[in-house]
Write a protein that holds these residues in place. Structure first.
Motif, PDB file in Angstrom:
ATOM      1  N   PRO A 152       0.818  -1.226   0.000  1.00  0.00           N
ATOM      2  CA  PRO A 152       0.000   0.000   0.000  1.00  0.00           C
ATOM      3  C   PRO A 152       0.843   1.263   0.000  1.00  0.00           C
ATOM      4  O   PRO A 152       0.423   2.302  -0.525  1.00  0.00           O
ATOM      5  CB  PRO A 152      -0.819  -0.115   1.292  1.00  0.00           C
ATOM      6  CG  PRO A 152      -0.737  -1.547   1.684  1.00  0.00           C
ATOM      7  CD  PRO A 152       0.602  -2.009   1.211  1.00  0.00           C
ATOM      8  N   PHE A 153       2.035   1.178   0.589  1.00  0.00           N
ATOM      9  CA  PHE A 153       2.964   2.313   0.577  1.00  0.00           C
ATOM     10  C   PHE A 153       3.357   2.639  -0.868  1.00  0.00           C
ATOM     11  O   PHE A 153       3.325   3.801  -1.290  1.00  0.00           O
ATOM     12  CB  PHE A 153       4.197   1.944   1.411  1.00  0.00           C
ATOM     13  CG  PHE A 153       5.270   2.990   1.435  1.00  0.00           C
ATOM     14  CD1 PHE A 153       5.128   4.133   2.190  1.00  0.00           C
ATOM     15  CD2 PHE A 153       6.430   2.807   0.700  1.00  0.00           C
ATOM     16  CE1 PHE A 153       6.121   5.096   2.215  1.00  0.00           C
ATOM     17  CE2 PHE A 153       7.430   3.761   0.711  1.00  0.00           C
ATOM     18  CZ  PHE A 153       7.280   4.906   1.471  1.00  0.00           C
ATOM     19  N   ILE A 154       3.698   1.606  -1.641  1.00  0.00           N
ATOM     20  CA  ILE A 154       4.013   1.795  -3.059  1.00  0.00           C
ATOM     21  C   ILE A 154       2.774   2.273  -3.813  1.00  0.00           C
ATOM     22  O   ILE A 154       2.830   3.197  -4.632  1.00  0.00           O
ATOM     23  CB  ILE A 154       4.541   0.478  -3.669  1.00  0.00           C
ATOM     24  CG1 ILE A 154       5.867   0.081  -3.023  1.00  0.00           C
ATOM     25  CG2 ILE A 154       4.694   0.595  -5.182  1.00  0.00           C
ATOM     26  CD1 ILE A 154       6.331  -1.308  -3.391  1.00  0.00           C
ATOM     27  N   THR A 250      -2.809   7.103   3.211  1.00  0.00           N
ATOM     28  CA  THR A 250      -3.406   5.768   3.275  1.00  0.00           C
ATOM     29  C   THR A 250      -2.327   4.700   3.182  1.00  0.00           C
ATOM     30  O   THR A 250      -2.354   3.693   3.911  1.00  0.00           O
ATOM     31  CB  THR A 250      -4.418   5.572   2.123  1.00  0.00           C
ATOM     32  OG1 THR A 250      -5.444   6.559   2.223  1.00  0.00           O
ATOM     33  CG2 THR A 250      -5.052   4.182   2.193  1.00  0.00           C
ATOM     34  N   GLY A 251      -1.356   4.909   2.289  1.00  0.00           N
ATOM     35  CA  GLY A 251      -0.255   3.953   2.156  1.00  0.00           C
ATOM     36  C   GLY A 251       0.564   3.843   3.421  1.00  0.00           C
ATOM     37  O   GLY A 251       0.916   2.744   3.858  1.00  0.00           O
ATOM     38  N   TYR A 252       0.872   4.982   4.049  1.00  0.00           N
ATOM     39  CA  TYR A 252       1.623   4.950   5.307  1.00  0.00           C
ATOM     40  C   TYR A 252       0.823   4.246   6.407  1.00  0.00           C
ATOM     41  O   TYR A 252       1.388   3.496   7.222  1.00  0.00           O
ATOM     42  CB  TYR A 252       1.963   6.377   5.754  1.00  0.00           C
ATOM     43  CG  TYR A 252       3.185   6.959   5.079  1.00  0.00           C
ATOM     44  CD1 TYR A 252       4.451   6.504   5.409  1.00  0.00           C
ATOM     45  CD2 TYR A 252       3.068   7.956   4.124  1.00  0.00           C
ATOM     46  CE1 TYR A 252       5.583   7.039   4.795  1.00  0.00           C
ATOM     47  CE2 TYR A 252       4.192   8.494   3.500  1.00  0.00           C
ATOM     48  CZ  TYR A 252       5.444   8.027   3.840  1.00  0.00           C
ATOM     49  OH  TYR A 252       6.560   8.549   3.226  1.00  0.00           O
ATOM     50  N   CYS A 253      -0.484   4.497   6.443  1.00  0.00           N
ATOM     51  CA  CYS A 253      -1.325   3.854   7.462  1.00  0.00           C
ATOM     52  C   CYS A 253      -1.376   2.341   7.250  1.00  0.00           C
ATOM     53  O   CYS A 253      -1.348   1.563   8.218  1.00  0.00           O
ATOM     54  CB  CYS A 253      -2.738   4.442   7.418  1.00  0.00           C
ATOM     55  SG  CYS A 253      -2.832   6.155   7.993  1.00  0.00           S
ATOM     56  N   ALA A 254      -1.445   1.905   5.998  1.00  0.00           N
ATOM     57  CA  ALA A 254      -1.430   0.477   5.711  1.00  0.00           C
ATOM     58  C   ALA A 254      -0.090  -0.137   6.098  1.00  0.00           C
ATOM     59  O   ALA A 254      -0.023  -1.292   6.542  1.00  0.00           O
ATOM     60  CB  ALA A 254      -1.725   0.235   4.234  1.00  0.00           C
ATOM     61  N   LEU A 255       0.991   0.632   5.936  1.00  0.00           N
ATOM     62  CA  LEU A 255       2.302   0.165   6.356  1.00  0.00           C
ATOM     63  C   LEU A 255       2.322  -0.082   7.863  1.00  0.00           C
ATOM     64  O   LEU A 255       2.840  -1.088   8.341  1.00  0.00           O
ATOM     65  CB  LEU A 255       3.355   1.206   5.965  1.00  0.00           C
ATOM     66  CG  LEU A 255       4.830   0.843   6.139  1.00  0.00           C
ATOM     67  CD1 LEU A 255       5.669   1.573   5.089  1.00  0.00           C
ATOM     68  CD2 LEU A 255       5.347   1.220   7.524  1.00  0.00           C
ATOM     69  N   ILE A 256       1.733   0.841   8.634  1.00  0.00           N
ATOM     70  CA  ILE A 256       1.650   0.678  10.092  1.00  0.00           C
ATOM     71  C   ILE A 256       0.805  -0.542  10.440  1.00  0.00           C
ATOM     72  O   ILE A 256       1.147  -1.328  11.335  1.00  0.00           O
ATOM     73  CB  ILE A 256       1.068   1.948  10.735  1.00  0.00           C
ATOM     74  CG1 ILE A 256       2.027   3.121  10.543  1.00  0.00           C
ATOM     75  CG2 ILE A 256       0.774   1.737  12.217  1.00  0.00           C
ATOM     76  CD1 ILE A 256       1.449   4.469  10.935  1.00  0.00           C
ATOM     77  N   SER A 257      -0.296  -0.714   9.714  1.00  0.00           N
ATOM     78  CA  SER A 257      -1.161  -1.875   9.933  1.00  0.00           C
ATOM     79  C   SER A 257      -0.405  -3.178   9.706  1.00  0.00           C
ATOM     80  O   SER A 257      -0.461  -4.102  10.527  1.00  0.00           O
ATOM     81  CB  SER A 257      -2.363  -1.796   8.988  1.00  0.00           C
ATOM     82  OG  SER A 257      -2.977  -3.053   8.818  1.00  0.00           O
TER      83      SER A 257
END
Length: 407
Positions: A152-154, A250-257
């Motif tokens: 998601p980050f990508i 959103t990508g950063y949040c998915a990375l945290i997830s």
């Protein structure tokens, strides 16, 4: 048929590690593009979320039989054909903008991805033995976990820089790169191709699925991963619509997830020798505590930081439960590890796809409070399954199997 050449061992292994995380890439890389895809494909939120469920259901169903298929027909040619079709299907999605066509391609991709992943897992067992096989196999979990963290980050950056179609061009290019590596450095490593015996395989499937603790564990696996998938399906709309932030966020949040899931799995491995039921009770209690706190604070502290703090903690707990039950289910039938592994992966993905899509369709999570309610529903189901199913020790019926494995 091209045979595997040992001089290319390192490059063939690298190709395998490139393909193991493919299922995570396919599900997660386009999550930040959900809102734009909804507009571009002229559908609603549930319609876009269904593209993910189509993949998961197809992937899970194919996983149930993929082991038997690759053991009968071999790995190499199956992987080459699957990669070629997979690449073409992604380029087709990026070109033909019709929601019905996207559903069809995602179903195809689910089946192809299952065949690729199972083939490459089996490839390692074909060429390695002993401690080397154990070392490479242990790396698979870590490598697989990288996809939900990085994809998601990508995808967030691809969405901002190019648009939603870039995600599918990326997947197609990734598959073509893997295809070139497989064609150049890979080969068929199977020595014997055993005949497929339908009745014998059916009897094994029936015996495993009739074992209560395995079946309950499989369902619990699906519920645990539903927490992660629920966030992935809801996050783009909460973060980009409700909070007004960009797809990159959103990508950063998915990375945290994903990092929370990885941490939970690592903690689970560290507590391998702890009492089975006790550690599950603590993890489930943690889900309840964090979920209730997330719900209680919605009206006075609801921003991206509070959201991700609660999500991270919940995903650590769900990752812990997932690791514990995944290990239990994979080692439950040492005489039939292939079938047990296929049922564990495929069955849990089916549960995840059905439960997560049902929740986001019936109770769409548009803010922190509703997401907390959905998390608590999943925690309630997990608690019920734990009460009726958690084994306290290895069942008596396994002693013969364990003795056989020791011999």
């Amino acid at each position: 048929m091209k045979r595997y050449q040992q001089r290319y061992e390192k490059l063939a292994t690298l190709s395998t590690f490139l393909l193991i995380p493919l299922s995570g890439l396919v599900t997660d890389v386009y999550l930040p593009s959900f809102p734009e895809m909804q507009r571009a494909l002229h559908t609603d939120v549930a319609g876009i979320q269904l593209t993910l469920s189509c993949f998961l259901i197809s992937y899970g169903l194919t996983m149930l039989v993929a082991g038997s298929v690759v053991d009968t027909w071999g790995r190499y040619r199956l992987v080459l054909a699957s990669l070629l079709l997979f690449a073409g299907s992604n380029f087709a999605i990026a070109t033909i903008h019709h929601i019905g066509f996207v559903y069809a391609m995602r179903i195809l991709q689910g089946a192809l991805t299952a065949l690729i992943v199972v083939s490459k897992r089996a490839f390692l067992a074909d060429i390695f033995t002993g401690s080397k096989l154990q070392r490479y196999t242990s790396m698979l979990t870590v490598i697989w976990a990288l996809a939900p963290i990085t994809a998601p980050f990508i995808g967030g950056y691809l969405q901002v820089w190019v648009g939603w179609t870039a995600n599918f061009y990326f997947l197609g290019a990734y598959a073509l790169l893997a295809l070139l590596m497989e064609a150049r450095f890979g080969g068929e490593a199977m020595v014997r191709f055993p005949a497929f015996r339908f009745k014998g395989q059916l009897a094994i499937y029936r015996r495993i699925l009739r074992t209560a603790d395995f079946t309950y564990g499989l369902v619990t696996l699906g519920i645990s991963y539903s927490m992660v998938m629920l966030f992935g399906m809801s996050a783009p709309f909460i973060i980009e619509h409700e909070l007004g932030l960009s797809p990159i966020v959103t990508g950063y949040c998915a990375l945290i997830s994903g990092f929370g899931l990885l941490c939970g799995g690592s903690i689970g491995r560290a507590f391998t020798d702890a009492p089975f039921t006790a550690k599950l009770r603590y993890a489930t209690a943690a889900e309840w505590i964090v979920g209730l706190a997330m719900l209680a604070t919605t009206n006075w502290i609801a921003n991206v930081y509070s959201l991700m703090g609660f999500v991270f903690a919940l995903h650590v707990a769900s990752g812990f439960v997932y690791n514990v039950y995944f290990t239990h289910c994979l080692t439950r039938f040492p005489r039939n590890p292939g079938v047990a592994g296929g049922l564990t992966s495929g069955g849990s993905y089916l549960v995840t796809s059905l439960v997560s899509y049902a929740l986001v369709s019936i109770l769409p999570a548009t803010d922190q409070g509703q997401l907390a309610v959905n998390y608590l529903i999943l925690a309630l189901i997990s608690t019920g399954l734990l009460i009726v199913s958690a084994p306290k020790s290895a069942p008596e019926s396994d002693k013969a199997e364990l003795a056989h494995c020791a011999r």
